[in-house]
Design a protein around this motif. Sequence first.
Motif, PDB file in Angstrom:
ATOM      1  N   VAL A 184       4.458   7.352  10.875  1.00 44.81           N
ATOM      2  CA  VAL A 184       5.182   6.303  10.157  1.00 44.81           C
ATOM      3  C   VAL A 184       4.914   6.448   8.653  1.00 44.81           C
ATOM      4  O   VAL A 184       3.759   6.428   8.223  1.00 44.81           O
ATOM      5  CB  VAL A 184       4.756   4.896  10.624  1.00 44.81           C
ATOM      6  N   VAL A 185       5.975   6.605   7.877  1.00 42.04           N
ATOM      7  CA  VAL A 185       5.844   6.669   6.420  1.00 42.04           C
ATOM      8  C   VAL A 185       6.297   5.332   5.839  1.00 42.04           C
ATOM      9  O   VAL A 185       7.437   4.913   6.057  1.00 42.04           O
ATOM     10  CB  VAL A 185       6.691   7.815   5.827  1.00 42.04           C
ATOM     11  N   VAL A 186       5.402   4.667   5.129  1.00 48.64           N
ATOM     12  CA  VAL A 186       5.732   3.386   4.507  1.00 48.64           C
ATOM     13  C   VAL A 186       6.057   3.651   3.040  1.00 48.64           C
ATOM     14  O   VAL A 186       5.184   4.035   2.255  1.00 48.64           O
ATOM     15  CB  VAL A 186       4.562   2.381   4.626  1.00 48.64           C
ATOM     16  N   GLU A 187       7.308   3.486   2.693  1.00 46.25           N
ATOM     17  CA  GLU A 187       7.800   3.819   1.346  1.00 46.25           C
ATOM     18  C   GLU A 187       8.971   2.900   1.017  1.00 46.25           C
ATOM     19  O   GLU A 187       9.950   2.851   1.761  1.00 46.25           O
ATOM     20  CB  GLU A 187       8.241   5.282   1.307  1.00 46.25           C
ATOM     21  N   PRO A 188       8.897   2.144  -0.101  1.00 44.60           N
ATOM     22  CA  PRO A 188       9.976   1.207  -0.434  1.00 44.60           C
ATOM     23  C   PRO A 188      11.283   1.871  -0.854  1.00 44.60           C
ATOM     24  O   PRO A 188      12.347   1.271  -0.730  1.00 44.60           O
ATOM     25  CB  PRO A 188       9.378   0.374  -1.572  1.00 44.60           C
ATOM     26  N   ARG A 189      11.224   3.101  -1.350  1.00 46.28           N
ATOM     27  CA  ARG A 189      12.460   3.770  -1.744  1.00 46.28           C
ATOM     28  C   ARG A 189      13.320   4.072  -0.523  1.00 46.28           C
ATOM     29  O   ARG A 189      12.830   4.229   0.585  1.00 46.28           O
ATOM     30  CB  ARG A 189      12.152   5.074  -2.491  1.00 46.28           C
ATOM     31  N   GLU A 190      14.616   4.198  -0.767  1.00 37.19           N
ATOM     32  CA  GLU A 190      15.559   4.453   0.322  1.00 37.19           C
ATOM     33  C   GLU A 190      15.360   5.831   0.935  1.00 37.19           C
ATOM     34  O   GLU A 190      15.593   6.032   2.132  1.00 37.19           O
ATOM     35  CB  GLU A 190      16.996   4.312  -0.200  1.00 37.19           C
ATOM     36  N   ARG A 191      14.927   6.792   0.116  1.00 41.86           N
ATOM     37  CA  ARG A 191      14.837   8.171   0.586  1.00 41.86           C
ATOM     38  C   ARG A 191      13.433   8.710   0.418  1.00 41.86           C
ATOM     39  O   ARG A 191      12.725   8.377  -0.544  1.00 41.86           O
ATOM     40  CB  ARG A 191      15.850   9.032  -0.181  1.00 41.86           C
ATOM     41  N   LEU A 192      13.034   9.568   1.351  1.00 42.07           N
ATOM     42  CA  LEU A 192      11.705  10.158   1.327  1.00 42.07           C
ATOM     43  C   LEU A 192      11.741  11.515   0.622  1.00 42.07           C
ATOM     44  O   LEU A 192      12.741  12.225   0.659  1.00 42.07           O
ATOM     45  CB  LEU A 192      11.177  10.342   2.751  1.00 42.07           C
ATOM     46  N   THR A 228      10.669  11.464  15.353  1.00 45.55           N
ATOM     47  CA  THR A 228       9.307  11.992  15.270  1.00 45.55           C
ATOM     48  C   THR A 228       8.601  11.390  14.059  1.00 45.55           C
ATOM     49  O   THR A 228       7.393  11.118  14.084  1.00 45.55           O
ATOM     50  CB  THR A 228       9.325  13.529  15.155  1.00 45.55           C
ATOM     51  N   ILE A 229       9.364  11.187  12.987  1.00 52.89           N
ATOM     52  CA  ILE A 229       8.894  10.487  11.793  1.00 52.89           C
ATOM     53  C   ILE A 229       9.734   9.229  11.647  1.00 52.89           C
ATOM     54  O   ILE A 229      10.961   9.273  11.763  1.00 52.89           O
ATOM     55  CB  ILE A 229       9.032  11.366  10.527  1.00 52.89           C
ATOM     56  N   ARG A 230       9.064   8.117  11.392  1.00 49.25           N
ATOM     57  CA  ARG A 230       9.770   6.862  11.130  1.00 49.25           C
ATOM     58  C   ARG A 230       9.534   6.447   9.676  1.00 49.25           C
ATOM     59  O   ARG A 230       8.438   6.594   9.158  1.00 49.25           O
ATOM     60  CB  ARG A 230       9.267   5.750  12.056  1.00 49.25           C
ATOM     61  N   HIS A 231      10.562   5.930   9.059  1.00 50.37           N
ATOM     62  CA  HIS A 231      10.467   5.460   7.681  1.00 50.37           C
ATOM     63  C   HIS A 231      10.544   3.940   7.678  1.00 50.37           C
ATOM     64  O   HIS A 231      11.555   3.356   8.072  1.00 50.37           O
ATOM     65  CB  HIS A 231      11.604   6.061   6.836  1.00 50.37           C
ATOM     66  N   VAL A 232       9.482   3.298   7.232  1.00 48.19           N
ATOM     67  CA  VAL A 232       9.453   1.845   7.081  1.00 48.19           C
ATOM     68  C   VAL A 232       9.618   1.539   5.605  1.00 48.19           C
ATOM     69  O   VAL A 232       8.764   1.900   4.785  1.00 48.19           O
ATOM     70  CB  VAL A 232       8.135   1.250   7.617  1.00 48.19           C
ATOM     71  N   ARG A 233      10.719   0.881   5.246  1.00 48.39           N
ATOM     72  CA  ARG A 233      11.011   0.602   3.837  1.00 48.39           C
ATOM     73  C   ARG A 233      10.292  -0.669   3.385  1.00 48.39           C
ATOM     74  O   ARG A 233      10.765  -1.789   3.580  1.00 48.39           O
ATOM     75  CB  ARG A 233      12.510   0.461   3.610  1.00 48.39           C
ATOM     76  N   SER A 234       9.145  -0.494   2.818  1.00 53.83           N
ATOM     77  CA  SER A 234       8.360  -1.591   2.263  1.00 53.83           C
ATOM     78  C   SER A 234       7.208  -0.986   1.484  1.00 53.83           C
ATOM     79  O   SER A 234       6.985   0.226   1.536  1.00 53.83           O
ATOM     80  CB  SER A 234       7.833  -2.515   3.375  1.00 53.83           C
ATOM     81  N   ALA A 235       6.502  -1.824   0.761  1.00 60.22           N
ATOM     82  CA  ALA A 235       5.255  -1.409   0.127  1.00 60.22           C
ATOM     83  C   ALA A 235       4.099  -1.977   0.946  1.00 60.22           C
ATOM     84  O   ALA A 235       4.271  -2.935   1.697  1.00 60.22           O
ATOM     85  CB  ALA A 235       5.189  -1.934  -1.312  1.00 60.22           C
ATOM     86  N   VAL A 236       2.932  -1.385   0.830  1.00 59.09           N
ATOM     87  CA  VAL A 236       1.748  -1.870   1.531  1.00 59.09           C
ATOM     88  C   VAL A 236       0.954  -2.760   0.582  1.00 59.09           C
ATOM     89  O   VAL A 236       0.562  -2.333  -0.510  1.00 59.09           O
ATOM     90  CB  VAL A 236       0.871  -0.700   2.018  1.00 59.09           C
ATOM     91  N   ALA A 237       0.749  -4.010   0.991  1.00 59.86           N
ATOM     92  CA  ALA A 237      -0.018  -4.950   0.167  1.00 59.86           C
ATOM     93  C   ALA A 237      -1.509  -4.758   0.353  1.00 59.86           C
ATOM     94  O   ALA A 237      -2.290  -4.855  -0.600  1.00 59.86           O
ATOM     95  CB  ALA A 237       0.379  -6.390   0.511  1.00 59.86           C
ATOM     96  N   SER A 238      -1.935  -4.486   1.590  1.00 57.15           N
ATOM     97  CA  SER A 238      -3.363  -4.285   1.853  1.00 57.15           C
ATOM     98  C   SER A 238      -3.543  -3.579   3.187  1.00 57.15           C
ATOM     99  O   SER A 238      -2.635  -3.555   4.028  1.00 57.15           O
ATOM    100  CB  SER A 238      -4.120  -5.615   1.857  1.00 57.15           C
TER     101      SER A 238
END
Length: 230
Positions: free
Chosen positions: A36-44, A122-132
């Motif tokens: 799981v990749v946590v990234e707020p941008r639309e594209r990785l 196989t890879i999931r993209h979660v569009r958000s930022a990590v607060a903690s």
Amino acid sequence: MSASEPIIAIVGGGFSGAATAFHLARLLPASASDIVVVEPRERLGYGLAYSTTDPSHRINVPASRMTLISGQDSHFADWLQQSSAIVGDVEAIAANGAIYPQRRVFGGYVESHLQPFLLSKTIRHVRSAVASVERSGEGYSLILADGRTLAADAVVIATTHPPPALPLAMQSVAGIAGLVANPYDLESLEAISRNDHVLVIGTGLTSADVIATLDRKGHRGHIVALSRHG
């Protein structure tokens, strides 16, 4: 570990995070983990460095020296030949034949190699930022900026540097007209007049980006770049 496949959370989806996800997906057995990749941008794959839309921002080494796969030095250059990424970009090829595409093209190259893994889940993209991130039993709990939580067995930190901020010594001039505190704020750079005298504090790669942007928009005033090392 989870009772099912372990969850690997990668915080940040720029080049480092995307490359980590790509190699995990490529090397681990099928269904061996949930990446799981946590990234707020639309594209990785783009991140701060490769998401710039300014056409004057180019890679600073030849394409033949950039690659997503160690040991395959021509991997990016081969992809450029096979794609239409630099068609029409007459400035991409130097006099010696070396190729220097716009930086966002390299981001597109990384993204294209992630696409099959994203489509197969196989890879999931979660569009958000990590607060903690908190320890939770033998694993971790990621609290996202939008309030969601994500459980993970392993966490990879692949975040960029913090947003630009004025040094303490310059706080007294904060907000003054003509001061551009964020070098990635293209609107503020565009507001600099053609003949304005410009002082650039710092002489790293970011200063080269700023000067390239000014040159592209026809700036002809004096530019002085200042650094501790001259």
